[in-house]
Design a protein around this motif. Structure first.
Motif, PDB file in Angstrom:
ATOM      1  N   LEU A 127       0.819  -1.214   0.000  1.00  0.00           N
ATOM      2  CA  LEU A 127       0.000   0.000   0.000  1.00  0.00           C
ATOM      3  C   LEU A 127       0.853   1.265   0.000  1.00  0.00           C
ATOM      4  N   GLN A 130      -0.439   4.365  -1.633  1.00  0.00           N
ATOM      5  CA  GLN A 130      -1.883   4.598  -1.504  1.00  0.00           C
ATOM      6  C   GLN A 130      -2.153   5.694  -0.483  1.00  0.00           C
ATOM      7  N   LEU A 135      -7.532   3.833   3.160  1.00  0.00           N
ATOM      8  CA  LEU A 135      -7.223   2.596   3.874  1.00  0.00           C
ATOM      9  C   LEU A 135      -8.395   2.137   4.717  1.00  0.00           C
TER      10      LEU A 135
END
Length: 234
Positions: A127, A130, A135
């Protein structure tokens, strides 16, 4: 002894939240604060880290008085804090959330680097780019814990690390606490007696801002009377 709270009284405005909390942690211990909602568990952690400074009493960390110091100075002394609401930076990527907490030792080195975090926690590596706002709750919790590791903590404070998380993520958080306990002293709060008994060595039970019981988790496991008196839902 790495941490000691002595007769700590903490207020929210004129409302007394902690009424003489006294507790201690030895180096390398994992200790849990238990109690019903409103018992003072979160305020105890905030009083240690300096977000709700005690008006009376003393908090010492590695022999140094820290009560009265601003929170950022306490953190720099080696206390990591993961709040209940996680407070990651939603406009930053996972990598950037870690980088803003990067702290070098006096020799310019770091035990915890972004690269090591990604090695230890592959989920975060996947991630890396990201945005934090995208999340899941479990991913945010893992990131919040990892970000605290970046300051090289000698003591980690975790406030309700399982709040609102699915059972499979709770299991992962438990494994994370077990792994961190090999190298870091941990004080965490939790509503679940089962979770605390599994992942802590000792427990303090709080009620109305006071410590009403202290025991090893082995002792508490077999003490149903104490569990029913202070921890059962009325």
């Amino acid at each position: 002894m790495i941490l000691q709270m002595e007769d700590v009284h903490t207020y929210y405005g004129e409302s007394l939240a902690l009424q003489g909390i006294t507790l201690s942690l030895n180096q390398g211990e994992t200790v849990c604060l238990l109690g019903r909602n409103g018992a003072g568990k979160s305020t105890t952690l905030k009083s240690i880290i300096g977000l709700t400074p005690p008006r009376k009493g003393r908090v010492t960390f590695q022999g140094n008085t820290i009560s009265g110091l601003p929170a950022h100075k306490i953190a720099r002394m080696g206390i990591g804090y993961v709040p209940e609401d996680r407070r990651i930076f939603p406009g930053l990527s996972v990598r950037e959330n870690l980088e803003v907490a990067d702290r070098k030792n006096s020799d310019g080195q770091s035990n915890w680097t972004v690269e090591r975090i990604f090695d230890e926690y592959p989920m975060l590596a996947e991630l890396a780019d990201q945005d934090g706002s995208t999340l899941s709750g479990g991913q945010q919790q893992m990131l919040s814990v990892a970000r605290s590791l970046m300051i090289e903590p000698r003591l980690m404070l975790l406030d309700e690390p399982n709040e609102g998380l699915a059972p499979v993520i709770v299991k992962q958080i438990g494994a994370l606490i077990d792994e961190l306990s090999k190298s870091t002293t941990i004080l965490f709060t939790d509503q679940s007696v089962h979770f605390a008994l599994k992942h802590a060595q000792r427990a303090y039970i709080l009620e109305k801002g006071q410590v009403v019981h202290e025991a090893t988790t082995d002792e508490l496991r077999h003490d149903e009377a104490t569990q029913n008196r202070f921890l059962s839902v009325a």
